[in-house]
Design a protein around this motif. Structure first.
Motif, PDB file in Angstrom:
ATOM      1  N   GLY A   8      17.727 -92.724  -8.620  1.00  0.00           N
ATOM      2  CA  GLY A   8      16.315 -92.361  -8.241  1.00  0.00           C
ATOM      3  C   GLY A   8      15.642 -93.379  -7.297  1.00  0.00           C
ATOM      4  N   SER A   9      16.446 -93.849  -6.411  1.00  0.00           N
ATOM      5  CA  SER A   9      16.009 -94.512  -5.367  1.00  0.00           C
ATOM      6  C   SER A   9      16.025 -93.675  -3.895  1.00  0.00           C
ATOM      7  N   PRO A  10      15.228 -93.790  -2.949  1.00  0.00           N
ATOM      8  CA  PRO A  10      15.302 -93.042  -1.840  1.00  0.00           C
ATOM      9  C   PRO A  10      16.450 -93.653  -0.774  1.00  0.00           C
ATOM     10  N   LYS A  13      22.066 -96.184   0.202  1.00  0.00           N
ATOM     11  CA  LYS A  13      22.939 -97.465   0.146  1.00  0.00           C
ATOM     12  C   LYS A  13      22.319 -98.671  -0.362  1.00  0.00           C
ATOM     13  N   GLY A  14      21.207 -98.498  -1.247  1.00  0.00           N
ATOM     14  CA  GLY A  14      20.190 -99.690  -1.535  1.00  0.00           C
ATOM     15  C   GLY A  14      21.101-100.292  -2.879  1.00  0.00           C
ATOM     16  N   ASN A  15      20.318-101.065  -3.488  1.00  0.00           N
ATOM     17  CA  ASN A  15      20.710-101.943  -4.667  1.00  0.00           C
ATOM     18  C   ASN A  15      21.050-100.907  -5.780  1.00  0.00           C
ATOM     19  N   THR A  16      20.399 -99.914  -6.135  1.00  0.00           N
ATOM     20  CA  THR A  16      20.531 -98.963  -7.170  1.00  0.00           C
ATOM     21  C   THR A  16      21.791 -98.185  -7.243  1.00  0.00           C
ATOM     22  N   ALA A  17      21.730 -97.508  -5.839  1.00  0.00           N
ATOM     23  CA  ALA A  17      23.033 -96.909  -5.523  1.00  0.00           C
ATOM     24  C   ALA A  17      24.228 -97.703  -5.632  1.00  0.00           C
ATOM     25  N   THR A  18      24.140 -99.029  -5.197  1.00  0.00           N
ATOM     26  CA  THR A  18      25.288 -99.958  -5.128  1.00  0.00           C
ATOM     27  C   THR A  18      25.510-100.049  -6.554  1.00  0.00           C
ATOM     28  N   PRO A  90      15.010 -97.864  -8.884  1.00  0.00           N
ATOM     29  CA  PRO A  90      14.278 -99.068  -8.565  1.00  0.00           C
ATOM     30  C   PRO A  90      12.862 -98.995  -9.290  1.00  0.00           C
ATOM     31  N   ILE A  91      12.179-100.210  -9.587  1.00  0.00           N
ATOM     32  CA  ILE A  91      10.985-100.319 -10.351  1.00  0.00           C
ATOM     33  C   ILE A  91       9.850-100.280  -9.242  1.00  0.00           C
ATOM     34  N   TYR A  92       9.104 -99.164  -9.375  1.00  0.00           N
ATOM     35  CA  TYR A  92       7.996 -98.914  -8.419  1.00  0.00           C
ATOM     36  C   TYR A  92       6.774 -99.132  -9.388  1.00  0.00           C
ATOM     37  N   TYR A 132      18.257-100.424 -13.991  1.00  0.00           N
ATOM     38  CA  TYR A 132      17.030-100.841 -13.245  1.00  0.00           C
ATOM     39  C   TYR A 132      17.139-101.922 -12.224  1.00  0.00           C
ATOM     40  N   THR A 133      16.690-101.649 -11.079  1.00  0.00           N
ATOM     41  CA  THR A 133      16.803-102.800 -10.017  1.00  0.00           C
ATOM     42  C   THR A 133      15.330-103.261  -9.640  1.00  0.00           C
ATOM     43  N   MET A 134      15.005-104.268  -9.576  1.00  0.00           N
ATOM     44  CA  MET A 134      13.750-104.710  -9.322  1.00  0.00           C
ATOM     45  C   MET A 134      13.417-106.198  -8.559  1.00  0.00           C
ATOM     46  N   ASN A 135      12.273-106.291  -8.004  1.00  0.00           N
ATOM     47  CA  ASN A 135      12.089-107.477  -7.281  1.00  0.00           C
ATOM     48  C   ASN A 135      11.759-108.804  -8.050  1.00  0.00           C
ATOM     49  N   LEU A 136      11.384-108.513  -9.262  1.00  0.00           N
ATOM     50  CA  LEU A 136      10.824-109.392 -10.022  1.00  0.00           C
ATOM     51  C   LEU A 136      12.009-110.009 -10.776  1.00  0.00           C
ATOM     52  N   ASN A 172      15.394-109.364  -8.917  1.00  0.00           N
ATOM     53  CA  ASN A 172      15.109-110.420  -7.816  1.00  0.00           C
ATOM     54  C   ASN A 172      15.992-109.946  -6.707  1.00  0.00           C
ATOM     55  N   THR A 173      15.871-108.351  -6.423  1.00  0.00           N
ATOM     56  CA  THR A 173      16.810-107.748  -5.362  1.00  0.00           C
ATOM     57  C   THR A 173      16.162-108.009  -3.922  1.00  0.00           C
ATOM     58  N   VAL A 174      17.026-107.880  -3.288  1.00  0.00           N
ATOM     59  CA  VAL A 174      16.780-107.988  -1.797  1.00  0.00           C
ATOM     60  C   VAL A 174      16.523-106.783  -1.029  1.00  0.00           C
TER      61      VAL A 174
HETATM   62  C1  LIG Z   1       6.935 -98.520  -3.632  1.00  0.00           C
HETATM   63  C2  LIG Z   1       7.517 -99.727  -4.170  1.00  0.00           C
HETATM   64  C3  LIG Z   1       7.342-100.319  -5.393  1.00  0.00           C
HETATM   65  C4  LIG Z   1       7.649-101.459  -5.772  1.00  0.00           C
HETATM   66  N1  LIG Z   1       7.199-101.959  -6.970  1.00  0.00           N
HETATM   67  C5  LIG Z   1       7.806-103.083  -7.797  1.00  0.00           C
HETATM   68  C6  LIG Z   1       7.459-103.402  -8.990  1.00  0.00           C
HETATM   69  O1  LIG Z   1       6.211-102.976  -9.623  1.00  0.00           O
HETATM   70  N2  LIG Z   1       8.251-104.307  -9.518  1.00  0.00           N
HETATM   71  C7  LIG Z   1       9.481-104.915  -9.056  1.00  0.00           C
HETATM   72  O2  LIG Z   1       9.959-105.755  -9.732  1.00  0.00           O
HETATM   73  N3  LIG Z   1       9.795-104.450  -8.036  1.00  0.00           N
HETATM   74  C8  LIG Z   1       8.995-103.536  -7.277  1.00  0.00           C
HETATM   75  N4  LIG Z   1       9.597-103.095  -6.077  1.00  0.00           N
HETATM   76  C9  LIG Z   1      10.780-103.516  -5.659  1.00  0.00           C
HETATM   77  C10 LIG Z   1      12.002-102.596  -5.960  1.00  0.00           C
HETATM   78  O3  LIG Z   1      12.039-102.385  -6.991  1.00  0.00           O
HETATM   79  C11 LIG Z   1      13.254-103.418  -5.858  1.00  0.00           C
HETATM   80  O4  LIG Z   1      13.579-103.869  -4.149  1.00  0.00           O
HETATM   81  C12 LIG Z   1      14.615-102.215  -5.814  1.00  0.00           C
HETATM   82  O5  LIG Z   1      15.638-103.160  -6.042  1.00  0.00           O
HETATM   83  C13 LIG Z   1      14.735-101.503  -4.663  1.00  0.00           C
HETATM   84  O6  LIG Z   1      15.945-100.729  -5.062  1.00  0.00           O
HETATM   85  P1  LIG Z   1      16.699 -99.710  -3.906  1.00  0.00           P
HETATM   86  O7  LIG Z   1      17.309-100.873  -3.024  1.00  0.00           O
HETATM   87  O8  LIG Z   1      17.750 -99.276  -4.647  1.00  0.00           O
HETATM   88  O9  LIG Z   1      15.960 -99.101  -3.441  1.00  0.00           O
HETATM   89  C14 LIG Z   1       8.860-101.988  -5.218  1.00  0.00           C
HETATM   90  C15 LIG Z   1       9.430-101.425  -4.269  1.00  0.00           C
HETATM   91  C16 LIG Z   1       8.677-100.207  -3.517  1.00  0.00           C
HETATM   92  C17 LIG Z   1       9.238 -99.634  -2.326  1.00  0.00           C
END
Ligand SMILES: Cc1cc2nc3c(=O)[nH]c(=O)nc-3n(C[C@H](O)[C@H](O)[C@H](O)COP(=O)(O)O)c2cc1C
Length: 217
Positions: A8-10, A13-18, A90-92, A132-136, A172-174
């Motif tokens: 479900g990531s655009p 080759k991002g975090n989720t796909a990996t 990813p979490i958006y 789930y992959t996320m920044n937090l 804490n993804t990059v």
């Molecule tokens: C539009 C958008 C909104 C995001 N919102 C959050 C968020 O609410 N919480 C969080 O932890 N990360 C958030 N992120 C970071 C992504 O979830 C994170 O970098 C994720 O690992 C990206 O996955 P990908 O590399 O597979 O695309 C957001 C990123 C984008 C582009």
């Protein structure tokens, strides 16, 4: 035996796909007869549920099936026949991506019945997992109530497919290859890269173990 990972990531080759690829690799390593498939949702044109209720119409020709016809129709028809499905997003803004949510509406609503205890029309039991992959970081996402929030969709999928869903969260993804090119003062590139180097391999290992569990006899 077949396991399907839905990205479900655009980013292909991002975090989720990996992580999803590691889930599939783990399944394949455990049993080389297993068929694997990785579906990138952002390559398809589709919408969420349009609330037509054709899937719930008594004696309707689309009863239990999504009547909407678009790019994901063949995927929706095939997916419930898999033995395991991994939904990765990813979490958006503290939620699954919109594309993943639209996909899940289309997949799950037709097999969800408005009957006592909310029945299921899934053709068979299927093991499911959410990645789930996320920044937090873990402490912050817990403080923000993410587990409770995500649990709602996990429990719907687990209920409909007859087996509780597994969960793998990657924190804490990059996001950028070079943080210095972007306006970004809340994340430290150095700290992110350090975490990536030490924790991401562990997360990939956990993903492989998950893949093996999902296809275990
Ligand atoms: C539009 C958008 C909104 C995001 N919102 C959050 C968020 O609410 N919480 C969080 O932890 N990360 C958030 N992120 C970071 C992504 O979830 C994170 O970098 C994720 O690992 C990206 O996955 P990908 O590399 O597979 O695309 C957001 C990123 C984008 C582009």
């Amino acid at each position: 035996m077949k396991i399907v990972a839905v990205n479900g990531s655009p980013r292909k080759k991002g975090n989720t796909a990996t992580i999803l690829q590691h889930v599939l690799d783990g399944a394949k390593q455990a049993n080389d007869q297993v068929e694997t498939q990785l579906v990138h949702l952002y390559t398809y044109q589709y919408t969420g549920c349009k609330s037509c209720f054709a899937c719930k119409l008594k004696n309707g020709k689309s009863y239990g099936k999504c009547a909407l016809k678009d790019d994901i129709t063949p995927i929706l028809e095939e997916l419930p026949n898999a033995d395991a499905i991994v939904f990765g997003s990813p979490i958006y803004f503290s939620e699954l991506t919109g594309m993943m949510r639209c996909f899940l509406e289309r997949l799950l609503f037709p097999i969800f019945t408005y009957t006592e205890n909310w029945g299921s029309l899934a053709p068979k039991k299927v093991r499911t997992a959410f990645v789930y992959t996320m920044n937090l970081t873990k402490p912050v996402m817990e403080e923000w109530g993410y587990p409770e929030r995500f649990q709602k969709m996990e429990s719907v999928a687990g209920h409909l497919f007859g087996i509780p869903s597994e969960v793998l969260s990657v924190y804490n993804t990059v996001q950028f290859n070079d943080y210095s090119k972007y306006v970004c003062t809340v994340f430290s590139e150095e700290e992110k890269k350090q975490y990536r180097a030490t924790q991401f391999p562990i997360d990939c290992q956990k993903a492989e173990e998950l893949g093996a569990r999902l296809i275990a006899e």
